[in-house]
Design an enzyme around this catalytic site. Structure first.
Site, PDB file in Angstrom:
ATOM      1  N   ALA A  65       0.873  -1.172   0.000  1.00 22.45           N
ATOM      2  CA  ALA A  65       0.000   0.000   0.000  1.00 22.45           C
ATOM      3  C   ALA A  65       0.909   1.221   0.000  1.00 22.45           C
ATOM      4  CB  ALA A  65      -0.888  -0.013   1.232  1.00 22.45           C
ATOM      5  N   GLY A 109       0.575  -4.993   0.884  1.00 17.88           N
ATOM      6  CA  GLY A 109      -0.667  -5.019   0.110  1.00 17.88           C
ATOM      7  C   GLY A 109      -0.491  -5.661  -1.257  1.00 17.88           C
ATOM      8  N   GLU A 112      -0.766  -9.262  -0.680  1.00 20.30           N
ATOM      9  CA  GLU A 112      -2.175  -9.518  -0.334  1.00 20.30           C
ATOM     10  C   GLU A 112      -3.066  -9.463  -1.571  1.00 20.30           C
ATOM     11  OE1 GLU A 112      -1.662  -6.416   2.745  1.00 20.30           O
ATOM     12  OE2 GLU A 112      -2.742  -7.783   4.055  1.00 20.30           O
ATOM     13  N   GLU A 132       5.033  -5.115   6.826  1.00 24.25           N
ATOM     14  CA  GLU A 132       4.350  -4.019   7.530  1.00 24.25           C
ATOM     15  C   GLU A 132       4.877  -3.812   8.948  1.00 24.25           C
ATOM     16  OE1 GLU A 132       2.824  -6.465   5.808  1.00 24.25           O
ATOM     17  OE2 GLU A 132       1.136  -5.647   4.656  1.00 24.25           O
TER      18      GLU A 132
END
Ligand code: HXC
Length: 258
Positions: A65, A109, A112, A132
């Protein structure tokens, strides 16, 4: 439709969606995730699209992200907007089969997103990770749940607690990816695989995807019951009659999605 962060192309019933933020290694910002969920919703209702490939660049599928977008947000900002909740739910709800073609970094992300797809084909350059923890947070797009189901608790826990990366070999060995191909062949292979899927009856394709996904959502006995009912229901289709007749007549089936 023109997207700011995606390049979308459909050929031979396969739609290739390329994440396109090269300046940030395809980091997933709001614009990208909104555009991706819209593109997938559109693909789901587009009769010309029968299978989808999501990919990035040679260097990065997606490096996570967008940290610059998140850096100054507060708890209230994240919680009240349910940050990326709607987009990730929409992406994972796509009914048509999606292959993630991953080269380079698939981190946070990005890892993911790859796991939201139906399966991952990895280039030999692929690197997966959930780093993260190094940013003082944890995964937020399904990584603690999906990675654990794919590779088991021990490896998933290590990945989430240390933030270390997994190379393509380790990812294949541990069941995260279906296959590794040389980086130069990644798109050729992923598209050929998608074209193979696109030739099947959409009725059995949807049924297979839904049934396999049930394995992650329910108990074994419920899942087996679901599969059996779904299998039985396909005997109400013309494509079952055609598929079996074609086998017996030693010819290629002509599926019509009926
Ligand atoms: C914003 C990013 C980014 C990211 C890279 N960039 N990753 N920008 N968000 N996730 C930008 C860099 O700032 C840099 O911009 C450019 O992309 C190139 O990256 P470099 O770091 O210079 O490249 P390199 O040295 O090759 O290192 C590659 C890398 C590293 C190892 C992938 O970029 C990295 O560690 N990225 C962050 C990975 C990460 O922590 N992901 C998890 C994010 S949190 P400039 O302008 O300097 O050239 C997350 C939470 C998900 O994903 C849950 C959400 C709900």
């Amino acid at each position: 439709m023109a997207y700011k962060t995606l390049v979308v192309e459909t050929k031979n019933n396969v739609q290739v969606i390329r994440l396109n933020r090269p300046e940030a290694l395809n980091a997933l910002n709001s614009t990208l995730l909104v555009e991706l969920s819209q593109a997938l919703e559109k693909a789901d209702t587009d009769a010309k699209v029968r299978a989808i490939v999501i990919t990035g660049s040679e260097k990065a599928f997606a490096a996570g992200a967008d940290i610059a977008e998140m850096a100054t947000k507060s708890y209230a900002d994240m919680a009240l907007t349910d940050f990326f909740g709607a987009e990730s739910t929409a992406i994972a709800a796509t009914r048509k089969p999606i292959i993630a073609a991953v080269a380079g970094y698939a981190l946070g992300g990005g890892c993911e997103l790859a796991m939201m797809c139906d399966f991952i084909i990895a280039a030999d350059t692929a690197k997966f990770g959930q780093p993260e923890i190094n940013l003082g947070v944890i995964a937020g797009l399904g990584g603690t749940q999906r990675l654990t189901r794919f590779v088991g608790k021990s490896k998933a826990m290590e990945m989430h607690l240390t933030g270390r990366f997994m190379d393509a070999e380790e990812a294949e060995r541990s069941g995260l990816v279906s296959r590794i191909v040389p980086a130069k062949k990644l798109m050729e292979d992923a598209i050929a695989t998608a074209e193979k899927i696109a030739e099947k009856s959409a009725l059995s394709t949807y049924a297979a995807k839904e049934a396999v996904n049930r394995a992650y959502e329910t108990t074994m006995s419920e899942g087996l019951r679901f599969e059996r009912r779904s299998f039985h229901s396909l005997f109400a289709t013309d494509d079952q009659a055609e598929g079996m007749a074609a086998f017996l007549e030693k010819r290629t089936p002509q599926f019509r999605d009926k």
